[in-house]
Motif scaffolding. Structure first.
Motif, PDB file in Angstrom:
ATOM      1  N   VAL A   1       0.837  -1.186   0.000  1.00 38.35           N
ATOM      2  CA  VAL A   1       0.000   0.000   0.000  1.00 38.35           C
ATOM      3  C   VAL A   1       0.877   1.243   0.000  1.00 38.35           C
ATOM      4  CG1 VAL A   1      -1.737   1.287   1.294  1.00 38.35           C
ATOM      5  CG2 VAL A   1      -1.899  -1.195   1.118  1.00 38.35           C
ATOM      6  N   SER A   2       1.949   1.225   0.772  1.00 33.57           N
ATOM      7  CA  SER A   2       2.944   2.284   0.727  1.00 33.57           C
ATOM      8  C   SER A   2       4.056   1.858  -0.237  1.00 33.57           C
ATOM      9  CB  SER A   2       3.524   2.539   2.120  1.00 33.57           C
ATOM     10  OG  SER A   2       4.184   1.371   2.599  1.00 33.57           O
ATOM     11  N   SER A   3       4.958   2.784  -0.529  1.00 31.75           N
ATOM     12  CA  SER A   3       6.068   2.445  -1.420  1.00 31.75           C
ATOM     13  C   SER A   3       7.376   2.452  -0.647  1.00 31.75           C
ATOM     14  CB  SER A   3       6.150   3.437  -2.584  1.00 31.75           C
ATOM     15  OG  SER A   3       6.856   4.599  -2.199  1.00 31.75           O
ATOM     16  N   LYS A   4       8.411   1.966  -1.284  1.00 37.26           N
ATOM     17  CA  LYS A   4       9.737   1.899  -0.681  1.00 37.26           C
ATOM     18  C   LYS A   4      10.790   2.469  -1.638  1.00 37.26           C
ATOM     19  CE  LYS A   4      12.892  -1.420   1.411  1.00 37.26           C
ATOM     20  NZ  LYS A   4      13.345  -2.806   1.297  1.00 37.26           N
ATOM     21  N   TYR A   5      10.362   3.421  -2.460  1.00 30.52           N
ATOM     22  CA  TYR A   5      11.288   4.011  -3.417  1.00 30.52           C
ATOM     23  C   TYR A   5      12.404   4.793  -2.738  1.00 30.52           C
ATOM     24  CZ  TYR A   5       8.441   2.832  -7.505  1.00 30.52           C
ATOM     25  OH  TYR A   5       7.778   2.159  -8.501  1.00 30.52           O
ATOM     26  N   GLY A   6      12.169   5.225  -1.500  1.00 32.17           N
ATOM     27  CA  GLY A   6      13.225   5.930  -0.786  1.00 32.17           C
ATOM     28  C   GLY A   6      14.496   5.116  -0.690  1.00 32.17           C
ATOM     29  N   ASP A   7      14.366   3.808  -0.682  1.00 33.64           N
ATOM     30  CA  ASP A   7      15.524   2.918  -0.636  1.00 33.64           C
ATOM     31  C   ASP A   7      16.366   3.052  -1.905  1.00 33.64           C
ATOM     32  OD1 ASP A   7      16.980   1.032   0.835  1.00 33.64           O
ATOM     33  OD2 ASP A   7      16.146  -0.614  -0.319  1.00 33.64           O
ATOM     34  N   ASP A   8      15.727   3.489  -2.997  1.00 27.71           N
ATOM     35  CA  ASP A   8      16.439   3.676  -4.253  1.00 27.71           C
ATOM     36  C   ASP A   8      17.164   5.014  -4.325  1.00 27.71           C
ATOM     37  OD1 ASP A   8      15.592   1.240  -5.303  1.00 27.71           O
ATOM     38  OD2 ASP A   8      13.805   2.096  -6.230  1.00 27.71           O
ATOM     39  N   VAL A   9      16.587   6.035  -3.704  1.00 32.21           N
ATOM     40  CA  VAL A   9      17.059   7.395  -3.976  1.00 32.21           C
ATOM     41  C   VAL A   9      17.629   8.134  -2.779  1.00 32.21           C
ATOM     42  CG1 VAL A   9      15.443   7.681  -5.896  1.00 32.21           C
ATOM     43  CG2 VAL A   9      14.751   8.396  -3.590  1.00 32.21           C
ATOM     44  N   SER A  10      17.306   7.705  -1.565  1.00 30.67           N
ATOM     45  CA  SER A  10      17.656   8.509  -0.402  1.00 30.67           C
ATOM     46  C   SER A  10      18.766   7.878   0.432  1.00 30.67           C
ATOM     47  CB  SER A  10      16.426   8.705   0.499  1.00 30.67           C
ATOM     48  OG  SER A  10      16.792   9.293   1.727  1.00 30.67           O
ATOM     49  N   PRO A  11      19.814   8.631   0.746  1.00 32.93           N
ATOM     50  CA  PRO A  11      20.854   8.109   1.636  1.00 32.93           C
ATOM     51  C   PRO A  11      20.388   8.014   3.084  1.00 32.93           C
ATOM     52  CG  PRO A  11      21.276  10.409   1.129  1.00 32.93           C
ATOM     53  CD  PRO A  11      20.117   9.988   0.273  1.00 32.93           C
ATOM     54  N   ILE A  12      19.269   8.635   3.393  1.00 33.90           N
ATOM     55  CA  ILE A  12      18.744   8.611   4.752  1.00 33.90           C
ATOM     56  C   ILE A  12      17.759   7.475   4.960  1.00 33.90           C
ATOM     57  CG2 ILE A  12      17.282   9.909   6.381  1.00 33.90           C
ATOM     58  CD1 ILE A  12      18.650  12.437   5.391  1.00 33.90           C
ATOM     59  N   GLU A  13      16.947   7.182   3.947  1.00 32.03           N
ATOM     60  CA  GLU A  13      15.899   6.162   4.087  1.00 32.03           C
ATOM     61  C   GLU A  13      16.361   4.757   3.739  1.00 32.03           C
ATOM     62  OE1 GLU A  13      12.002   7.335   2.436  1.00 32.03           O
ATOM     63  OE2 GLU A  13      12.859   9.328   2.212  1.00 32.03           O
ATOM     64  N   THR A  14      17.505   4.616   3.114  1.00 34.67           N
ATOM     65  CA  THR A  14      17.938   3.295   2.689  1.00 34.67           C
ATOM     66  C   THR A  14      18.176   2.374   3.881  1.00 34.67           C
ATOM     67  OG1 THR A  14      19.626   2.067   1.480  1.00 34.67           O
ATOM     68  CG2 THR A  14      20.337   4.045   2.609  1.00 34.67           C
ATOM     69  N   GLN A  15      17.860   1.114   3.680  1.00 37.95           N
ATOM     70  CA  GLN A  15      18.091   0.113   4.716  1.00 37.95           C
ATOM     71  C   GLN A  15      19.516  -0.447   4.663  1.00 37.95           C
ATOM     72  OE1 GLN A  15      14.163  -2.081   3.721  1.00 37.95           O
ATOM     73  NE2 GLN A  15      14.557  -2.599   5.838  1.00 37.95           N
ATOM     74  N   TRP A  16      20.286  -0.070   3.649  1.00 36.78           N
ATOM     75  CA  TRP A  16      21.585  -0.721   3.457  1.00 36.78           C
ATOM     76  C   TRP A  16      22.750   0.241   3.679  1.00 36.78           C
ATOM     77  CZ3 TRP A  16      19.543  -5.054   3.879  1.00 36.78           C
ATOM     78  CH2 TRP A  16      18.372  -5.375   3.212  1.00 36.78           C
ATOM     79  N   GLY A  17      22.493   1.377   4.279  1.00 35.94           N
ATOM     80  CA  GLY A  17      23.598   2.253   4.649  1.00 35.94           C
ATOM     81  C   GLY A  17      23.878   3.373   3.679  1.00 35.94           C
TER      82      GLY A  17
END
Length: 638
Positions: free
Chosen positions: A292-308
């Motif tokens: 329902v929500s998206s996780k595009y922040g993981d693609d573009v944001s250095p703050i929202e990424t889960q991988w550092g």
């Protein structure tokens, strides 16, 4: 039904339509027959079935934002992506991203086919059904099947993909060959034109249904598909309908930021938009399959990424293009308070009035890209230089599809898991895109001089919104604006579209927009060659202090900590080393405090591997995934 509500409902029906059964159930009934023989009997069934197609549309694998951006010239990883096969052009058809995109699109096709078959069944059972309602359902299903095939056609195997217009029930139904590119084009265009037929879909939806497919959205996709075929006359007809049909009520927003944040979503500029909600199902985790929500922040944001670190950053050339695009220096919208670098507070004159100055970066650049020294806008509701650790050649970040306009970079009310979720909508097509595509049709790709003046007028509508300097001689439409007063021919306008307007305005959004553009313009190889020749330098924030030596060299001194931005939370001053991007001339004839020349560590390049490895026949389209080749032995038996 409110659109954000029916997204949640579609999560349920998505599971129903792709029904998973136990061994006992499989022995009793074909699960595909559940949808066609038991489902689709009530109005509620039909609404759920249509909503399930929308749910397929919002699958992150379908847009494949990260890999589509990295395969083009728009993005790479921190310090130049040394291990990314899409950037390097070393991928093959075993990559999971390619398989996931293929599977996502065919999931959408499958659900649209179910809907079209099911709707016919419903009408047979309910001959007195409201005709307008039934046409709306059918129009949405036709549109999406056409859209998914448009994306398959423009993405995979030179346009030669498998056409499926029924629901497969036995193994033989799955093992059918690809069709010709021409047949695939004709197939999806038939669907789209049927959906475009007067009376099938509304021009606008009633309140609460914003975000559903309109007739204007269908016209936009048809026009885009014709443009991709260089059929300028047909593209002009449909794109012109989007622009000139007042029933659609499209208009550019005043603030570009409204097209990259949750503020005023589904606005007057929105034509095709994927709707997400962070609040609709708050218990959903970032990696939930419900989506329902998206996780595009993981693609573009250095703050929202889960991988550092973010999966991608703006390419160096793109950053410089945003920086160099001239603003209208006489437009008051480009005035901003002068900021004290240390405190971040506005600087006052002797009368206590805020001193105003021109923005460092134009409004389009500030809306789309986080630059460490951009004090006119915030990043995660804070000074950009404090929101993230811009250091060591980390010079910028994408803002779109992140929560940077929604939440503080330090928010005690959000858990770590919540930081990876976003309710920001994905903008697939908007009016600015239509204006730029229409301008291209007017000059017919750079060959029609008679269309130059009108093409410039549409480009300038987009530029004026961001208070940029306008192109060509002064005209009455924006009489108070500053124009560059240059003479443009058709090819010069086309160059402006290819290298400035489309990459800077559309950026990484749309469906693989930059990749599609580079390929259809036939400039992919030369583009990588050009970009691979550029060298870049990295300065710090605050900037280095320069002085000229008598021997012709230029001496630079590093900034001091006490002159750097102060963070009231950590109570420290932070110099952002190597955080501002320049061309390599920034350190021409430069020597440090010790008199030694600036070293090569201050320079970087990009796209050298792309230039060396790009092969049109291998990289212009995604290959058919290996898993599809393995499971379908007839796939190439045309």
């Amino acid at each position: 039904m409110n659109y954000k509500i029916f997204l949640l409902v579609s999560v349920f029906v998505g599971g129903l339509l792709l029904h998973s059964c136990s061994d006992d159930e499989l022995q009793q009934i074909n699960p595909n027959k559940i949808t066609t023989e038991v489902f689709w009997e009530t109005q509620a069934d039909c609404e759920l079935g249509i909503n399930a197609i929308y749910n397929a549309f919002k699958d992150r694998n379908l847009m494949a934002l990260r890999v589509e951006s990295q395969r083009s010239d728009m993005a790479h990883k921190y310090q130049n992506d040394a291990e990314n096969s899409y950037y390097l052009k070393t991928y093959n058809n075993s990559k999971s991203d390619i398989q996931n995109k293929w599977a996502s699109l065919y999931t959408g096709v499958f659900r649209a086919n179910q809907a079209l078959i099911g709707l016919n069944k419903f009408k047979e059972l309910n001959p007195d059904v409201n005709e307008e309602m039934w046409n709306n359902w059918r129009g949405q299903a036709l549109f999406f099947r056409g859209l998914f095939y448009f994306y398959l056609h423009s993405s995979f195997n030179n346009g030669e993909v498998v056409i499926r217009d029924t629901i497969p029930e036995v193994i033989a139904d799955f093992q059918i060959p690809v069709s010709s590119s021409k047949d695939v084009f004709n197939f999806f265009m038939t669907d789209l034109k049927a959906a475009y037929t007067e009376g099938i879909l509304p021009n606008t939806w009633s309140k609460g249904n914003e975000g559903r497919i309109t007739r204007g959205a269908v016209a936009a996709v048809i026009g885009q598909a014709y443009l991709y075929q260089e059929n300028y006359d047909s593209a002009k007809v449909y794109l012109g309908d989007v622009i000139n049909n007042t029933a659609y009520a499209y208009a550019l927003t005043d603030d570009l930021k409204e097209n990259v944040s949750s503020t005023n979503e589904l606005n007057s500029e929105a034509i095709l938009e994927i709707v997400y909600s962070e609040n609709l199902k708050p218990e959903e985790t970032a990696n939930s399959g419900d989506g329902v929500s998206s996780k595009y922040g993981d693609d573009v944001s250095p703050i929202e990424t889960q991988w550092g670190q973010a999966a991608m950053y703006p390419a160096y050339w793109l950053q410089m293009a945003y920086k160099e695009d001239p603003m209208d220096v006489n437009d008051p919208r480009n005035l901003t308070p002068q900021i004290d670098i240390v405190s971040g507070d506005p600087v006052l004159d002797e009368n206590g009035e805020v001193i105003m100055e021109l923005r460092r970066y134009n409004q389009r650049a500030s809306a789309y890209i986080a630059f460490v020294d951009d004090e006119a806008t915030q990043y995660y509701l804070a000074r950009t230089c404090l929101a993230w650790n811009f250091n060591n050649k980390s010079t910028a970040a994408f803002k779109m599809m992140s929560n940077c306009n929604e939440y503080s970079y330090i928010d005690a009310n959000r858990s770590n898991s919540e930081n990876y979720k976003s309710g920001v909508n994905y903008r697939v097509l908007r009016l600015a895109d239509i204006f730029l595509m229409y301008a291209e049709t007017l000059i017919e790709g750079g060959s029609n001089e008679s269309g130059v003046t009108e093409a410039l007028s549409y480009i300038n509508k987009v530029r004026y919104r961001s208070a940029l300097q306008l192109l060509g001689p002064s005209t009455g439409e924006f009489a108070s604006s500053t124009f560059d007063e240059e003479t443009y021919d058709a090819q010069k306008v086309m160059d402006q579209l290819m290298y400035v307007e489309r990459p800077l305005e559309i950026s990484i959004l749309g469906h693989a927009s930059r990749h599609m553009d580079l390929r259809r313009w036939g400039i992919y190889e030369e583009r990588f060659q050009e970009l691979s020749q550029l060298r870049y330098s990295f300065g710090s924030y605050p900037e280095e202090i320069w002085s000229d030596n008598t021997d012709g060299t230029r001496k630079f001194l590093y900034p001091k900590a006490e002159d750097a931005p102060y963070d009231p939370i950590t109570k420290k001053n932070y110099i952002r080393w190597g955080s501002i991007l320049y061309y390599d001339s920034y350190f021409d004839n430069a020597v440090g405090w010790d008199g030694k020349p600036a070293g090569d560590d201050k320079f970087d390049i990009e796209y050298q591997a792309s230039a060396a490895n790009y092969i049109e026949s291998q990289h212009a389209y995604w290959p058919i995934p290996l898993v599809e080749e393995t499971s379908n032995p007839n796939i190439y038996n045309k």
